[in-house]
Structures are given as C-alpha cells and as structure tokens.
Design a protein around this motif. Sequence first.
Motif, PDB file in Angstrom:
ATOM      1  N   ALA A 688       0.833  -1.191   0.000  1.00  0.00           N
ATOM      2  CA  ALA A 688       0.000   0.000   0.000  1.00  0.00           C
ATOM      3  C   ALA A 688       0.871   1.245   0.000  1.00  0.00           C
ATOM      4  O   ALA A 688       2.104   1.176   0.141  1.00  0.00           O
ATOM      5  CB  ALA A 688      -0.914  -0.015   1.227  1.00  0.00           C
ATOM      6  N   GLY A 689       0.229   2.410  -0.136  1.00  0.00           N
ATOM      7  CA  GLY A 689       0.986   3.661  -0.180  1.00  0.00           C
ATOM      8  C   GLY A 689       1.806   3.896   1.062  1.00  0.00           C
ATOM      9  O   GLY A 689       2.872   4.542   1.019  1.00  0.00           O
ATOM     10  N   ASP A 690       1.358   3.378   2.193  1.00  0.00           N
ATOM     11  CA  ASP A 690       2.102   3.584   3.431  1.00  0.00           C
ATOM     12  C   ASP A 690       3.093   2.474   3.700  1.00  0.00           C
ATOM     13  O   ASP A 690       3.671   2.396   4.785  1.00  0.00           O
ATOM     14  CB  ASP A 690       1.114   3.705   4.597  1.00  0.00           C
ATOM     15  CG  ASP A 690       0.280   2.443   4.768  1.00  0.00           C
ATOM     16  OD1 ASP A 690       0.468   1.487   3.969  1.00  0.00           O
ATOM     17  OD2 ASP A 690      -0.572   2.394   5.681  1.00  0.00           O
ATOM     18  N   GLY A 691       3.281   1.602   2.719  1.00  0.00           N
ATOM     19  CA  GLY A 691       4.258   0.532   2.872  1.00  0.00           C
ATOM     20  C   GLY A 691       3.706  -0.747   3.440  1.00  0.00           C
ATOM     21  O   GLY A 691       4.434  -1.736   3.554  1.00  0.00           O
ATOM     22  N   ALA A 692       2.445  -0.749   3.821  1.00  0.00           N
ATOM     23  CA  ALA A 692       1.857  -1.973   4.364  1.00  0.00           C
ATOM     24  C   ALA A 692       1.717  -3.026   3.267  1.00  0.00           C
ATOM     25  O   ALA A 692       1.381  -2.716   2.128  1.00  0.00           O
ATOM     26  CB  ALA A 692       0.490  -1.652   4.977  1.00  0.00           C
TER      27      ALA A 692
END
Length: 709
Positions: A688-692
Amino acid sequence: MPSVRVAPLLAALVTATATFWLGCGGGGSDLAAPELGTLDVVTATAGPEPDADGYTVSIDGAAATAIAINSSVRQTDVAAGSHTVELSGVAANCTVSTPLQLSVSVAANAVTTATFAITCVPTTGTIQVTTTSSGTPADADGYRLLLDGIDTLPIDTAATVTIAGVAPGDHTIGLAGVATGCELEGENPLTVTVAAGQTAGATMAVICTPPAPESGTLAVVTQTSGNDQDPDGYTYAVDGGDAQPIGANATINILSLAAGSHTVTLAGAAANCTVGGSNPRSVSVPNGGTGQATFSVTCTATSASLDLRVDGWQLTQSVQSDEGDVPLVTSRDGYIRVFVLSNEANTAAPSVRVRLYRDGALTGTLTIPAPGSSTPTRRDEGRLASSWNVKIPREIFTPGLAVLADVDPDNTIVESDETNNAFPHSGQPEPQDVRNASVAGIRFVPVKQSANGLQGDVSSGNKSTFLDLVRQLYPLPGADGDTHAVYTTTSGALQPDDGNGAWVATLGEIDALRVTEGTDRTYFGVVRLNYGSGVAGLGYIGAPAAIGYDNPFDKSRVVAHELGHTWGRLHSPCGNPTGSVDPHYPYPGGVIGVYGLELRNATLKDPSVPDIMGYCGDPWVSDYTYEGIQAYRAASGAIAASSAPAQRCLLIWGHVVDGRAVLEPAFEVVTRPSLPKQPGAYAVEGLAGDGARLFNLSFDAVAVADDPR
C-alpha cells in the motif's frame, strides 16, 4: 510466455486482482520452415521377361505411386535429410540389385536420385513339336496339337511348330484329328519336360495305312475335378476286354475298331471320387470316323485341414499402440482392422462380421468382405490389404462400447476347427476404453507488426485450414476456431533468431489479451514473416497461448505443434529442437514408434514417421504424445469448469529472461481472476501507499517451449 496470476486486495475500499506473468523467452528457433529438395526415383530393368505392369514406389511410407519398368518419378518439396524409398510390386522372376528400401539423403535446393536396378529372368520355356508322316494315304487336313489335353493349334503332317510361354515342369503333347488308317508311333500323349528359358523337343511320327473296311476310332476321355484326386488314375475296358490304364485327365484313341456299337467301362476310381453318368456306357463308332466316350469324375476332399482364426484387431482414431491400450474419445470417427490368419496356404476369402455393443445391447453389425483372394498365414500390420478393415462412425464411440468380431460367420468355408473363429475367443464382446472429450476452442488473432506493417493472414474464410492437422491427430471430437480483431504489436519486427525478443514479447501480449477478455479459449496469434528460415512459432508449456506464421504449406503443422505445447507437451527428439526436450519420450529419434492411421483417406503411418512435437517434416502423432494430451486436457477441463465469474481486476504481467524479472505496465480490467495454483521459485508482493503489505504470493513461471533463456 510463462504466466502466473494473483488476486490480492489492492486497497482498503477496492477489491482487485493482480496477475503477474513470468516467462522464459528468447532466441531459440522453433519450427524452422523446412528446407526442401527434389527426389527422383529411377527404375532400370533388363532381361527377357520384364515385369508387365511395372512397379510402385513409396517415400517414407506414404501412398504408393506407380512407376514403369524403365522410368522415373519426381517428388518435389521433400524435406532435406534422410528419407526411405521403397520399391514394391516386383514380379517373382525379377531381382533388384539394391535393397527394396533405400535410405536416401535429400539435399536442400538440389535433385537427389534413388536408382533401383532390376534384372528379370525367363519364367517359361518353349516346346518344339515336329511331325513326320509315312505310308498312304497321308492325313489330308493335318492334325490338332494338344498341350496337356487342351487343343492348342493346328500342325501339318510334316511340320515343325513352336509353343512358347510354357510353364516349367512336365507337360503332355498329343495329336488329335489323326485320320482313320493313320497311327501315332509311340505314346500319345507324350510327356515333355520344360525348363525355363530352354526349348524341349517332341517328335510325333504318324504311320498311315489304308483303313480296314467298316472300322473307326474310339476315343476314351477322362475329365476329373475336385480335391484329393485319384493319384494313379483309372482303367478302362472296351466290350469287356482287358483293363487298360488311363490318366485322371487323358484321352486314349483306339484305332481300327469295328464300326458299330461298343461298351466302355471305367474302373479304378478312388472311394472319394464319383463317376458321373452311366458306367458302363454304349458308344457308336462310325465307319472311318471317331466315337467318343467321355467320363466325368468328381472327387471330394477326404478331410479338412484348413483352420481360420481372428488374431485380434486394432481400433484406432489416429494412433494405436501394439497393445491396443490407447483410449478412444467420444464423438470421433474410428477405424477397425481385424487380423484373420490361416494355418496353411489357401484360396479362402471369408468375410468378417464385427458386432458393436453399448452397455451389453447390440447396436450395430458390420460385414467386411475379404480384401483379397486368400487369407494370410502371418500377421502383417504394415499393409492395410492384410487385414479386414472398416470405418466406424463417430456415433458409435460412447462409454460402454464393446466389440466382438468373427470370421466366416455363415460357415461357408469348411474348416478343421470351427470353435476359434471369434475374437475375443470367449465369444463375449470386449469392452473398449472410450472417454468423454471436449471440443478444442481456438481463437485466432491476426497480428500486425507496427515495425514493418506485416499482418498475419487469418480470417473466417481460412481459419479452418489452420486446424486441419489438429483435427486429424489429437484426441478431440472436433476443433472450433473463431477469429479476433487485428492486434497490433509495438514490440519490434519479428526476427529469425528472436535476437530482439519480439517473438517472446508478442507471445506475452497475446496471452495478456486472452486474460483481459476472460475466455476459456486458447489464443493463437497469426503472424506474417519476411524471412525464409528461422523461428516459425512459439508456445507456452501448459498455458493457453501460442503464436505461429501463416505459411499456407506449413501453418497447420505449426498450429498442431504449438497447441501440443499449450497442452503440456515438451519436444520429441527429432530435428534437434531448441530446449524443452522430453526426457521420457519412449522412441529413439523422436519417431511415433507405432502405426498411425489417417482416417480421411485410410492411409497408414509407419512407426518411423516423426512425432508432431519434434522439428522433423511430415509428422504424425505418437501414442505417447496422444495420451499425454488426452490426460492434460481431461485435467485442465475440470479446472476450467470451476473458474470464477468476471470482476474488476488488476492485471500484473511480465517475464523473466536470464534470471532478470521484467514487469510490464499493470492495468485494470474486468475479467476472471486467477491465483497461482501452487507455490514456486518466484514471488510477487504488493504494498500500500504507506508501505503496508497487501499480498505476497509464491509461484512458478510458465516456460516458453523453444527458448532456453
């Protein structure tokens, strides 16, 4: 192009599917357009009795072609390499100085000659007959010359004639028409021994004296037919006189017999021979003429020694193993060969009955007439004429099929054993392994190369010709082709060695097109090439996408080969294929190893014919390849039936070349999602965009059959 699909959660609010396509692509050469040459087959015949109807010649087991005794036959467009040329139809008196099967190496763009030298020797001899006459009055109209009791030609009272074309062995020469008052000195008939290529002489001396008043000649004639004829002949007696010997088929002239009625008796016939008509019988001998007493004798066989049996059958739809264990498929025409054998040389020509059952109930009966004038004494699978054959319609092939065959079903031929005429010998129909199969759905995509403007020639009008060999070879009830709109690739111009990777890239694009359109059909991209030798097609191993060229003389072979890859087949070892050679292929040299059959014109395929999954020309399919495709399609059909419905997905695709992963641009499509079927050596991860981490999937790449990279 190898492929793996994944279906992860792409974002918190949107459910999407990511599909990643990985492959081994590159510059192998698959299915190079064959190099061709010309093969001249020449016959040169010498000798006094050449074969009257010429010979036949066959190349690589193909249909035989007639050839005259001193002639040549040209075969063009022959694949360069080794070929077998076979001469047949040679008469028994002719000898070929070379083997009947010649191995010939055909050079590309050249004329290669295979020459058969034949020498024929005489098979018959000649009899030279000389007549002499003495005394008075001489016979005014000459005589009739009898060869083996048959009136052959006239001969004068003092002449020499020649009888040509006489079979070697013992023959009888006799004179008929000898006038009253004339006698033949010595035996009549006279035995003459004839040797092939030589002349035997026979001299017939006639002595004439004035006939006694009121006398004539009595001719006693025997004619014998049937089996087991009396070997020592018979005896005859005139007016109760002494018995005189006479042959089973002979004529005895009794000269100067008093004119009037006489009684002739024939005796000495064996117990199995019957004399027809009255015996004794009365014969009138005219003055100066001849009276004739003809006895017809019929003999019957004392015992039957002939025994016929069914040695088994082959039921095939394309290829069949020696054990007959290649499964059959539903709704496809078949062909049965019933092998009937005799225990001895014979002139028996029996019919064969084939009875077809479904779930124990008789559904049809086929009667096959004899293919020749005798029954073979040994099994010969290499000639259709050695078996009793019939085509079986596709409606017959359903689960529950069983077959029973028997020879001479009406018992018209006397045999020593009538209990072994059925197969199976138990007299019970033999169940056949018939499996359900689905029609192959193929979608042809004309591919246009933006780099050079070349576009593959496939349309609704010619699509069926691409599937010609597929329909003949494979375990399918049919192949259904349709056409797609033109697809334009920007991956570069296709090169003979795929040095720029355009072949592999285009293959990947065709597979991506298939995935985005969410269909169960196999996609086959059709391309046009501007070179004569090099890569002609590519296909994934076990994934439903392939591409190939539109050469009208070779496209059907390319399609059949590449579809074999998509149905899980590796290469067979013929013609040095690039990469992906099947280590378990059972027949050395990549040949089919067993007999195949082309149903549409009932043509046998010799075990030496190459398998379709090799690189050799004029192929057929082996039982190994046939059963492998059958098993793969049965398994993949079950998987396809459980496919999910179409939904919004993210298509992730790419490939691996020399260990380096290339990720193509992803895009959103509405199609059926597909996850990796099993973990493997590769992984794809989505963040995801937050690195998840959104997903992490392990998978195996799908190989391109002809690219070692």
